[in-house]
Design a protein around this motif. Structure first.
Motif, PDB file in Angstrom:
ATOM      1  N   ALA A   1       0.839  -1.198   0.000  1.00  0.00           N
ATOM      2  CA  ALA A   1       0.000   0.000   0.000  1.00  0.00           C
ATOM      3  C   ALA A   1       0.876   1.251   0.000  1.00  0.00           C
ATOM      4  CB  ALA A   1      -0.927  -0.007   1.213  1.00  0.00           C
ATOM      5  N   LEU A   2       1.918   1.232   0.829  1.00  0.00           N
ATOM      6  CA  LEU A   2       2.781   2.407   0.932  1.00  0.00           C
ATOM      7  C   LEU A   2       3.537   2.659  -0.373  1.00  0.00           C
ATOM      8  CD1 LEU A   2       4.516   3.363   4.166  1.00  0.00           C
ATOM      9  CD2 LEU A   2       5.534   3.986   2.011  1.00  0.00           C
ATOM     10  N   VAL A   3       4.055   1.595  -0.971  1.00  0.00           N
ATOM     11  CA  VAL A   3       4.782   1.757  -2.243  1.00  0.00           C
ATOM     12  C   VAL A   3       3.824   2.228  -3.348  1.00  0.00           C
ATOM     13  CG1 VAL A   3       6.025   0.494  -4.052  1.00  0.00           C
ATOM     14  CG2 VAL A   3       6.644   0.163  -1.654  1.00  0.00           C
ATOM     15  N   GLY A   4       2.627   1.656  -3.384  1.00  0.00           N
ATOM     16  CA  GLY A   4       1.644   2.096  -4.379  1.00  0.00           C
ATOM     17  C   GLY A   4       1.258   3.551  -4.192  1.00  0.00           C
TER      18      GLY A   4
ATOM     19  N   VAL B   1      -8.971   5.651 -19.576  1.00  0.00           N
ATOM     20  CA  VAL B   1      -8.773   5.148 -18.226  1.00  0.00           C
ATOM     21  C   VAL B   1      -8.421   6.292 -17.276  1.00  0.00           C
ATOM     22  CG1 VAL B   1      -6.318   4.523 -18.261  1.00  0.00           C
ATOM     23  CG2 VAL B   1      -7.927   3.081 -17.033  1.00  0.00           C
ATOM     24  N   ALA B   2      -7.809   7.350 -17.801  1.00  0.00           N
ATOM     25  CA  ALA B   2      -7.523   8.519 -16.965  1.00  0.00           C
ATOM     26  C   ALA B   2      -8.828   9.159 -16.497  1.00  0.00           C
ATOM     27  CB  ALA B   2      -6.671   9.531 -17.732  1.00  0.00           C
ATOM     28  N   ALA B   3      -9.845   9.151 -17.373  1.00  0.00           N
ATOM     29  CA  ALA B   3     -11.132   9.739 -17.005  1.00  0.00           C
ATOM     30  C   ALA B   3     -11.775   8.931 -15.873  1.00  0.00           C
ATOM     31  CB  ALA B   3     -12.059   9.774 -18.219  1.00  0.00           C
ATOM     32  N   MET B   4     -11.688   7.613 -15.966  1.00  0.00           N
ATOM     33  CA  MET B   4     -12.241   6.764 -14.905  1.00  0.00           C
ATOM     34  C   MET B   4     -11.492   6.987 -13.595  1.00  0.00           C
ATOM     35  SD  MET B   4     -11.810   2.729 -14.177  1.00  0.00           S
ATOM     36  CE  MET B   4     -10.135   3.135 -13.663  1.00  0.00           C
ATOM     37  N   ARG B   5     -10.173   7.037 -13.673  1.00  0.00           N
ATOM     38  CA  ARG B   5      -9.378   7.221 -12.467  1.00  0.00           C
ATOM     39  C   ARG B   5      -9.678   8.577 -11.825  1.00  0.00           C
ATOM     40  NH1 ARG B   5      -4.314   8.455 -10.051  1.00  0.00           N
ATOM     41  NH2 ARG B   5      -3.370   6.643  -9.056  1.00  0.00           N
TER      42      ARG B   5
ATOM     43  N   ALA C   1      -2.763   9.427  -3.054  1.00  0.00           N
ATOM     44  CA  ALA C   1      -2.051   8.398  -2.288  1.00  0.00           C
ATOM     45  C   ALA C   1      -2.971   7.215  -2.015  1.00  0.00           C
ATOM     46  CB  ALA C   1      -1.528   8.984  -0.974  1.00  0.00           C
ATOM     47  N   LEU C   2      -4.201   7.507  -1.617  1.00  0.00           N
ATOM     48  CA  LEU C   2      -5.126   6.433  -1.283  1.00  0.00           C
ATOM     49  C   LEU C   2      -5.486   5.597  -2.510  1.00  0.00           C
ATOM     50  CD1 LEU C   2      -7.790   6.780   1.406  1.00  0.00           C
ATOM     51  CD2 LEU C   2      -8.243   5.328  -0.534  1.00  0.00           C
ATOM     52  N   VAL C   3      -5.731   6.257  -3.619  1.00  0.00           N
ATOM     53  CA  VAL C   3      -6.063   5.519  -4.852  1.00  0.00           C
ATOM     54  C   VAL C   3      -4.854   4.687  -5.300  1.00  0.00           C
ATOM     55  CG1 VAL C   3      -6.624   5.781  -7.310  1.00  0.00           C
ATOM     56  CG2 VAL C   3      -7.902   7.068  -5.586  1.00  0.00           C
ATOM     57  N   GLY C   4      -3.653   5.260  -5.226  1.00  0.00           N
ATOM     58  CA  GLY C   4      -2.450   4.509  -5.595  1.00  0.00           C
ATOM     59  C   GLY C   4      -2.238   3.300  -4.696  1.00  0.00           C
TER      60      GLY C   4
END
Lengths: 216, 216
Positions: free
Chosen positions: A165-168, B126-130, B165-168
């Motif tokens: 999670a942190l790396v992502g 896919v950028a639009a969805m993200r 950060a959360l989405v990543g």
């Protein structure tokens, strides 16, 4: 930039110039669209010389991935003083990571976007680098757990998931910071530290978030 | 699977079968390596029929991205009850996200890995969805800040960074959960909730992580 000066360069120097040009072209155009003509022109050399030195587009791309992966992991490693507490190590590591990806946006694009989707051996090269960084973060989380004397409460699978999670989160923030005007490397590191450490800190202190079904 | 039964299918049904086969092939082989022959065979139709319905490999890939993006955002949206507190909404949203990506690993691979690296129009789709998902998470964080009466202390850029950060982190955990035996969708959601919400919760309560230079 004259031909005479270029011709006198040692092979290692000229190879680095080719790799600089290749990283820029692959990073900005993508692997498929990048042409060897363009890379040779940007490097200020002939196309046959690129093939002579780097063999093929595939080998050139692999060489780019290897160089950029080594530079990124080296930057993070050099940025961290291992004798510090875990949260300070993470702060320094994130600072080094975002500083490096901000200074090398094309290299970051090669690693994070291009290398992972064009099959082997490219995906394997970058997966190995990512695994190394995940392992480093995993060690930090385990060290933090030891510092908080909470090893038994944090199962291995949970630690692995937290590291992923942190790396992502860091990858996503690096992409974002590189295209968002006014976001500095330090701000990106502070945002992730806020997000990650306060959360991990709570976990270490035995204050996990509680799922509704478990709470009621 | 006989030719007679296949021939009687309405176009919409057969098109979905082609898309099912295409998502599986693109997801497992990658966009470049996937062949129209293989997709037609997997769908149990002739290659000319695939071209007749979907026009080209590019259009077929675009149709896959659109269908998978719509299915993912719809699954997340349907999983969240907007009247709940922000942390419960996030929990439900993450649960729906990981359940959907676990059930549709090839669709997830198309969206997260394949679609972003083969230029336009794929990357744009896919950028639009993200962006839609980031906007949803941003709203949740702002709602949480309102619930905690702390709007003024959380600048807009910081909220945007937290959402990225959360989405990543969610993207990384979905990749990881899909290749790690024994990790359920619920565990992935709980890990991220632990990581994210305890951190965000601290932030909302005015307890950010403090950078060493600022503290000393």
């Amino acid at each position: 930039m004259g031909a005479v000066r270029t011709k006198r360069m040692p092979r290692a120097v000229r190879e680095q110039q080719m790799l600089d040009a290749a990283v820029r072209t692959f990073g900005q155009r993508g692997y498929m669209a990048a042409s060897m003509d363009e890379i040779a022109e940007l490097a200020g050399v002939s196309k046959p010389l690129v093939y002579l030195y780097l063999n093929s587009k595939e080998d050139l791309f692999t060489a780019c991935i290897r160089r950029e992966a080594a530079a990124l992991t080296e930057a993070v490693r050099a940025g961290v003083r291992r004798e510090l507490p875990a949260d300070r190590q993470l702060w320094e590591g994130l600072g080094a990571f975002f500083a490096h990806t901000a200074r090398n946006p094309d290299g970051w694009s090669v690693l994070h976007l291009q290398a992972r989707t064009h099959g082997e051996p490219f995906a394997g090269e970058v997966a190995a680098m990512r695994a190394e960084i995940v392992a480093f973060v995993t060690q930090l989380i385990l060290a933090a757990a030891r510092e908080a004397h909470r090893d038994p409460d944090l199962p291995e699978g949970e630690v692995a998931g937290l590291a992923e999670a942190l790396v992502g989160a860091a990858e996503s923030l690096a992409d974002w910071a590189n295209v968002t005007p006014g976001v500095t490397a330090r701000q990106a590191a502070a945002t992730l530290m806020n997000f990650a450490w306060s959360g991990l800190g709570n976990l270490m202190a035995g204050r996990p978030w509680t799922a509704p079904e478990a709470a009621h």
